[in-house]
Design a protein around this motif. Structure first.
Motif, PDB file in Angstrom:
ATOM      1  N   ALA A 187      -6.670  -0.093   5.822  1.00  0.00           N
ATOM      2  CA  ALA A 187      -6.476  -1.348   5.942  1.00  0.00           C
ATOM      3  C   ALA A 187      -6.399  -2.112   7.236  1.00  0.00           C
ATOM      4  O   ALA A 187      -5.895  -1.386   8.061  1.00  0.00           O
ATOM      5  N   VAL A 203      -9.436  -3.835   2.631  1.00  0.00           N
ATOM      6  CA  VAL A 203      -8.874  -2.608   1.973  1.00  0.00           C
ATOM      7  C   VAL A 203      -9.904  -1.810   1.653  1.00  0.00           C
ATOM      8  O   VAL A 203     -10.519  -2.079   0.680  1.00  0.00           O
ATOM      9  N   ILE A 250       0.794  -1.309  -0.011  1.00  0.00           N
ATOM     10  CA  ILE A 250      -0.006  -0.045  -0.075  1.00  0.00           C
ATOM     11  C   ILE A 250       1.064   1.343   0.136  1.00  0.00           C
ATOM     12  O   ILE A 250       0.678   2.161  -0.849  1.00  0.00           O
ATOM     13  N   VAL A 297      -3.070   1.835   8.659  1.00  0.00           N
ATOM     14  CA  VAL A 297      -3.000   0.270   8.547  1.00  0.00           C
ATOM     15  C   VAL A 297      -3.132  -0.040   9.936  1.00  0.00           C
ATOM     16  O   VAL A 297      -2.502   0.069  10.741  1.00  0.00           O
TER      17      VAL A 297
END
Length: 407
Positions: free
Chosen positions: A319, A328, A259, A281
């Protein structure tokens, strides 16, 4: 043994002729009840097989004629039909004196077995003849007319439904044809434009004496060729996906790293439009995936979020781990997608708006490739959007890749 086959459909007639002839029977054919009676007068058969619905005289009429004549009353007749299929229909057939009834379409083996069964019973004297007066002429005509009218009404409804489906299919084909023309036009445009730019800058660089300008022209030419290469790559991937050849190669990868790499690659483009990109994340996300393919999905979603956003807009990437899956989400504050367009958004050869696609660039196949890749990983992708307010694309993937490898 002589068998007379009666059917107005020449294909059915010829098929029955070949089937019965191969079994050693002596077969003659007629196209309706009137013709059948003429052939019976010329040479009496041992057995009659007849369709029900025919012109001039149908199977019921033929059966009644045979059973009211002392010379033909003992000839067994088997009736078949694709229209008279109710239990009550079969009852009427048997009351009219038929030895057996079969619904069309029929399988060859059971059909031949039924014929042999009727012939065996006929030879053994087990086939009973219709009782006189079981159905008088008036009662028969009334009942038969009602049944036939019901069949015709059902057939009209079937034809109307079929016509409606054909009209819908025709409309969809016309839409697909228009979309195909738009896509071909866009593909031509997207292939030709970078080449035109590259050639133009190369020619400028050749004739330019200023080294600084020459380097700038060379850089712009390279960027145009990179755009060209991206379009070609998408077309090749679409062709591979269409043939089921875009197979993922699974290995355990750090999703957060993929990512971040994708964001860094596209960040200059976002900054050029003053679009702020944020990423969160929530968990350590290691999953068994094809890193290049998932990077392609992320690049497509992030590139679209930039392309269809507003200057000064925002993009949020989230995510996390959820129910044993990697989840995601890519959310933007762009132009959004009309609700009626979302159902076909991931279809092959579908574009929300050819004018929009031409304005922002692209060939309109990125999301269909993204969907193919995600599903090849055993995952799922979907979109939530509202026209004028932005879009949120979400995809999920198995953490361990087991579902994908077992597909």
């Amino acid at each position: 043994m002589k068998i007379l086959v009666v059917d107005d459909n020449i294909n059915d007639r010829e098929l029955l002729f070949e089937l019965l002839n191969a079994q050693g029977y002596e077969v003659t054919c007629a196209s309706n009840g009137v013709e059948a009676l003429e052939k019976i007068r010329e040479s009496k058969p041992d057995f009659v097989i007849s369709d029900i619905i025919m012109p001039e005289m149908d199977g019921f009429g033929l059966c009644r004629e045979l059973k009211r004549n002392v010379e033909t009353i003992k000839i067994p007749i088997l009736l078949y039909s694709s229209s008279f299929t109710d239990p009550e229909d079969e009852k009427l057939v048997m009351e009219e004196g038929a030895a057996a009834y079969i619904r069309k379409p029929f399988e060859t083996k059971p059909f031949l077995e039924k014929i042999r069964e009727v012939i065996t019973e006929y030879r053994a004297g087990k086939i009973s003849q219709p009782m006189p007066g079981l159905l008088d002429e008036k009662e028969y005509l009334s009942l038969y007319s009602r049944k036939l009218m019901k069949k015709l009404e059902n057939k009209v409804v079937e034809l109307e439904n079929a016509n409606e489906k054909l009209e819908t299919a025709l409309s969809e084909l016309e839409t697909i044809d228009r979309l195909k023309d738009n896509i071909l036009a866009n593909v031509t445009h997207e292939l030709r434009t970078p080449l035109t730019h590259a050639l133009g800058y190369v020619e400028l660089a050749i004739s330019e004496t200023d080294e600084t300008k020459k380097k700038e022209y060379s850089r712009r030419s390279r960027d145009a060729l990179l755009r060209e290469n991206e379009v070609i790559t998408h077309l090749v991937e679409a062709a591979y996906a269409d043939k089921g050849l875009l197979k993922p190669v699974f290995e355990t990868m750090n999703v957060a790293q993929i990512i971040n790499e994708t964001i860094q690659a596209l960040l200059p483009k976002a900054q050029a439009y003053n679009i702020r990109v944020s990423c969160e994340v929530k968990d350590k996300l290691f999953a068994k995936i094809d890193a290049n393919q998932i990077r392609h999905v992320l690049e497509n979603l992030l590139d679209n979020a930039i392309k269809f956003n507003r200057k000064g807009g925002k993009i949020e990437i989230l995510a996390c781990r959820e129910d044993g899956m990697v989840k995601v989400c890519v959310t933007d504050t762009g132009i959004g997608i009309p609700e009626e367009k979302m159902i076909k958004l991931f279809d092959k050869m579908y574009q929300v708006d050819s004018d929009t696609t031409r304005k922002f660039g692209g060939i309109g196949i990125g999301l269909s490739i993204a969907k193919y890749i995600v599903e090849a990983h055993g995952g799922r992708i979907w979109v939530q959007s509202k026209a004028g307010e932005g879009s949120k694309f979400t995809f999920i993937l198995p953490l361990d890749g087991i579902k994908a490898e077992n597909k």
